[in-house]
Design a protein around this motif. Sequence first.
Motif, PDB file in Angstrom:
ATOM      1  N   PRO A  27      -9.373  10.466   0.351  1.00  0.00           N
ATOM      2  CA  PRO A  27      -8.814   9.310  -0.365  1.00  0.00           C
ATOM      3  C   PRO A  27      -9.816   8.734  -1.353  1.00  0.00           C
ATOM      4  O   PRO A  27     -11.020   8.693  -1.083  1.00  0.00           O
ATOM      5  CB  PRO A  27      -8.496   8.328   0.757  1.00  0.00           C
ATOM      6  CG  PRO A  27      -9.393   8.722   1.893  1.00  0.00           C
ATOM      7  CD  PRO A  27      -9.555  10.206   1.785  1.00  0.00           C
ATOM      8  N   SER A  28      -9.336   8.317  -2.502  1.00  0.00           N
ATOM      9  CA  SER A  28     -10.222   7.757  -3.521  1.00  0.00           C
ATOM     10  C   SER A  28     -10.248   6.233  -3.405  1.00  0.00           C
ATOM     11  O   SER A  28      -9.429   5.619  -2.734  1.00  0.00           O
ATOM     12  CB  SER A  28      -9.753   8.160  -4.922  1.00  0.00           C
ATOM     13  OG  SER A  28      -8.727   7.295  -5.378  1.00  0.00           O
ATOM     14  N   PRO A  51      -8.342  -0.641  -5.955  1.00  0.00           N
ATOM     15  CA  PRO A  51      -8.910  -1.538  -4.942  1.00  0.00           C
ATOM     16  C   PRO A  51      -7.938  -1.762  -3.781  1.00  0.00           C
ATOM     17  O   PRO A  51      -6.719  -1.789  -3.966  1.00  0.00           O
ATOM     18  CB  PRO A  51      -9.152  -2.846  -5.715  1.00  0.00           C
ATOM     19  CG  PRO A  51      -9.235  -2.439  -7.152  1.00  0.00           C
ATOM     20  CD  PRO A  51      -8.306  -1.269  -7.294  1.00  0.00           C
ATOM     21  N   THR A  52      -8.495  -1.945  -2.600  1.00  0.00           N
ATOM     22  CA  THR A  52      -7.676  -2.151  -1.407  1.00  0.00           C
ATOM     23  C   THR A  52      -6.736  -3.338  -1.565  1.00  0.00           C
ATOM     24  O   THR A  52      -5.569  -3.291  -1.160  1.00  0.00           O
ATOM     25  CB  THR A  52      -8.579  -2.366  -0.182  1.00  0.00           C
ATOM     26  OG1 THR A  52      -9.408  -1.215  -0.009  1.00  0.00           O
ATOM     27  CG2 THR A  52      -7.749  -2.575   1.072  1.00  0.00           C
ATOM     28  N   ASN A  56      -1.243  -5.523  -1.972  1.00  0.00           N
ATOM     29  CA  ASN A  56      -0.500  -6.693  -2.454  1.00  0.00           C
ATOM     30  C   ASN A  56       0.313  -6.499  -3.732  1.00  0.00           C
ATOM     31  O   ASN A  56       1.189  -7.303  -4.022  1.00  0.00           O
ATOM     32  CB  ASN A  56      -1.479  -7.856  -2.689  1.00  0.00           C
ATOM     33  CG  ASN A  56      -2.235  -8.251  -1.435  1.00  0.00           C
ATOM     34  OD1 ASN A  56      -1.624  -8.474  -0.393  1.00  0.00           O
ATOM     35  ND2 ASN A  56      -3.561  -8.326  -1.525  1.00  0.00           N
ATOM     36  N   ASP A  57       0.033  -5.444  -4.488  1.00  0.00           N
ATOM     37  CA  ASP A  57       0.642  -5.361  -5.816  1.00  0.00           C
ATOM     38  C   ASP A  57       2.073  -4.823  -5.794  1.00  0.00           C
ATOM     39  O   ASP A  57       2.919  -5.287  -6.550  1.00  0.00           O
ATOM     40  CB  ASP A  57      -0.214  -4.495  -6.741  1.00  0.00           C
ATOM     41  CG  ASP A  57       0.306  -4.501  -8.160  1.00  0.00           C
ATOM     42  OD1 ASP A  57      -0.025  -5.426  -8.907  1.00  0.00           O
ATOM     43  OD2 ASP A  57       1.080  -3.579  -8.504  1.00  0.00           O
ATOM     44  N   GLY A  58       2.350  -3.826  -4.971  1.00  0.00           N
ATOM     45  CA  GLY A  58       3.671  -3.225  -4.927  1.00  0.00           C
ATOM     46  C   GLY A  58       3.825  -1.996  -5.798  1.00  0.00           C
ATOM     47  O   GLY A  58       4.819  -1.277  -5.703  1.00  0.00           O
ATOM     48  N   TYR A  68       1.564   0.649  -5.920  1.00  0.00           N
ATOM     49  CA  TYR A  68       1.033   1.842  -5.254  1.00  0.00           C
ATOM     50  C   TYR A  68       1.445   1.910  -3.791  1.00  0.00           C
ATOM     51  O   TYR A  68       1.698   0.890  -3.147  1.00  0.00           O
ATOM     52  CB  TYR A  68      -0.504   1.842  -5.324  1.00  0.00           C
ATOM     53  CG  TYR A  68      -1.048   1.663  -6.710  1.00  0.00           C
ATOM     54  CD1 TYR A  68      -1.216   2.741  -7.558  1.00  0.00           C
ATOM     55  CD2 TYR A  68      -1.385   0.397  -7.188  1.00  0.00           C
ATOM     56  CE1 TYR A  68      -1.718   2.580  -8.842  1.00  0.00           C
ATOM     57  CE2 TYR A  68      -1.885   0.211  -8.471  1.00  0.00           C
ATOM     58  CZ  TYR A  68      -2.044   1.314  -9.291  1.00  0.00           C
ATOM     59  OH  TYR A  68      -2.531   1.142 -10.560  1.00  0.00           O
ATOM     60  N   SER A  69       1.460   3.144  -3.265  1.00  0.00           N
ATOM     61  CA  SER A  69       1.662   3.331  -1.836  1.00  0.00           C
ATOM     62  C   SER A  69       0.415   2.864  -1.110  1.00  0.00           C
ATOM     63  O   SER A  69      -0.704   3.253  -1.450  1.00  0.00           O
ATOM     64  CB  SER A  69       1.922   4.810  -1.536  1.00  0.00           C
ATOM     65  OG  SER A  69       2.082   5.015  -0.158  1.00  0.00           O
ATOM     66  N   GLU A  70       0.578   2.026  -0.114  1.00  0.00           N
ATOM     67  CA  GLU A  70      -0.559   1.385   0.547  1.00  0.00           C
ATOM     68  C   GLU A  70      -1.338   2.327   1.459  1.00  0.00           C
ATOM     69  O   GLU A  70      -2.568   2.260   1.535  1.00  0.00           O
ATOM     70  CB  GLU A  70      -0.048   0.188   1.363  1.00  0.00           C
ATOM     71  CG  GLU A  70      -1.134  -0.576   2.103  1.00  0.00           C
ATOM     72  CD  GLU A  70      -0.563  -1.739   2.887  1.00  0.00           C
ATOM     73  OE1 GLU A  70      -1.282  -2.255   3.761  1.00  0.00           O
ATOM     74  OE2 GLU A  70       0.592  -2.133   2.628  1.00  0.00           O
ATOM     75  N   ASN A  71      -0.644   3.221   2.159  1.00  0.00           N
ATOM     76  CA  ASN A  71      -1.274   4.071   3.173  1.00  0.00           C
ATOM     77  C   ASN A  71      -1.812   5.347   2.545  1.00  0.00           C
ATOM     78  O   ASN A  71      -1.066   6.305   2.286  1.00  0.00           O
ATOM     79  CB  ASN A  71      -0.267   4.396   4.275  1.00  0.00           C
ATOM     80  CG  ASN A  71      -0.928   5.091   5.449  1.00  0.00           C
ATOM     81  OD1 ASN A  71      -2.078   5.529   5.381  1.00  0.00           O
ATOM     82  ND2 ASN A  71      -0.202   5.196   6.545  1.00  0.00           N
ATOM     83  N   LEU A  72      -3.119   5.401   2.314  1.00  0.00           N
ATOM     84  CA  LEU A  72      -3.723   6.561   1.670  1.00  0.00           C
ATOM     85  C   LEU A  72      -3.730   7.789   2.558  1.00  0.00           C
ATOM     86  O   LEU A  72      -4.038   8.893   2.085  1.00  0.00           O
ATOM     87  CB  LEU A  72      -5.158   6.229   1.234  1.00  0.00           C
ATOM     88  CG  LEU A  72      -5.296   5.157   0.151  1.00  0.00           C
ATOM     89  CD1 LEU A  72      -6.758   4.985  -0.235  1.00  0.00           C
ATOM     90  CD2 LEU A  72      -4.456   5.499  -1.076  1.00  0.00           C
ATOM     91  N   GLN A  73      -3.389   7.643   3.830  1.00  0.00           N
ATOM     92  CA  GLN A  73      -3.321   8.791   4.723  1.00  0.00           C
ATOM     93  C   GLN A  73      -2.000   9.546   4.573  1.00  0.00           C
ATOM     94  O   GLN A  73      -1.812  10.604   5.189  1.00  0.00           O
ATOM     95  CB  GLN A  73      -3.488   8.332   6.180  1.00  0.00           C
ATOM     96  CG  GLN A  73      -4.815   7.645   6.453  1.00  0.00           C
ATOM     97  CD  GLN A  73      -5.997   8.507   6.045  1.00  0.00           C
ATOM     98  OE1 GLN A  73      -6.083   9.674   6.424  1.00  0.00           O
ATOM     99  NE2 GLN A  73      -6.902   7.933   5.259  1.00  0.00           N
TER     100      GLN A  73
END
Length: 212
Positions: A112-113, A117-118, A123-125, A127-132
């Motif tokens: 994962p890159s 930023p986390t 919070n933004d909506g 990107y997909s939150e779960n990098l796994q």
Amino acid sequence: MAQRPSDLSAWPPSSGLTTPIVPRKDTVLTCSASVQVHAPASLVFDTILNVNDYSWNQWVPRVSINSQPEGVDKDSETLHMDTEFTFHVMMKPSSETPTQLKVTDISTPENPSSYIPTSTLENDGTYSENLQEVYRIAWKVHGGFASRGLKGERFHEIIALGENECEVRTWENQGGVLAHAVKWMYKHTLMEKFQLWCDDLKRASEEKAARG
């Protein structure tokens, strides 16, 4: 746990999409599309990365690698972090538009890159939150005349929903003086092409998965 398809229905967010190079506040034009694919997320991701065969892609049937980063075989026809390349874009059946680009981000469950930023992931909506559970690649407009007046960054996220099912999301934000002309001339065409890209990617990936 993989995201359920119902969790994906809120994308794109009502506030609009963003990228690090062209944030929401500076965006003139956003294009996006998504599709659900019955194939492993890793296979779909590899189909995007391996530009030696883009025959599946009616919009961009040919890609040229301009340079590879240090440590990568210069003859490699796979996209890597910092690869510089050219899309030979077919905006019309008989009209090719070379577009110079550079990879800005690659993230996989194994590697994962930290490009996003986390706090933004959570919070933004956009990107997909779960990098796994996500494979991600992004590239920016880089070089050529257009880059003097146009900023652009495009993302793909391939989100694993199961062993043989995933959701593809792709979007591009454009900003700068030339983005106004692009929006006026090509907005509707680009939206159609983004969906065509997703539909072509779905077909090619599902055919590969069926062949094993």
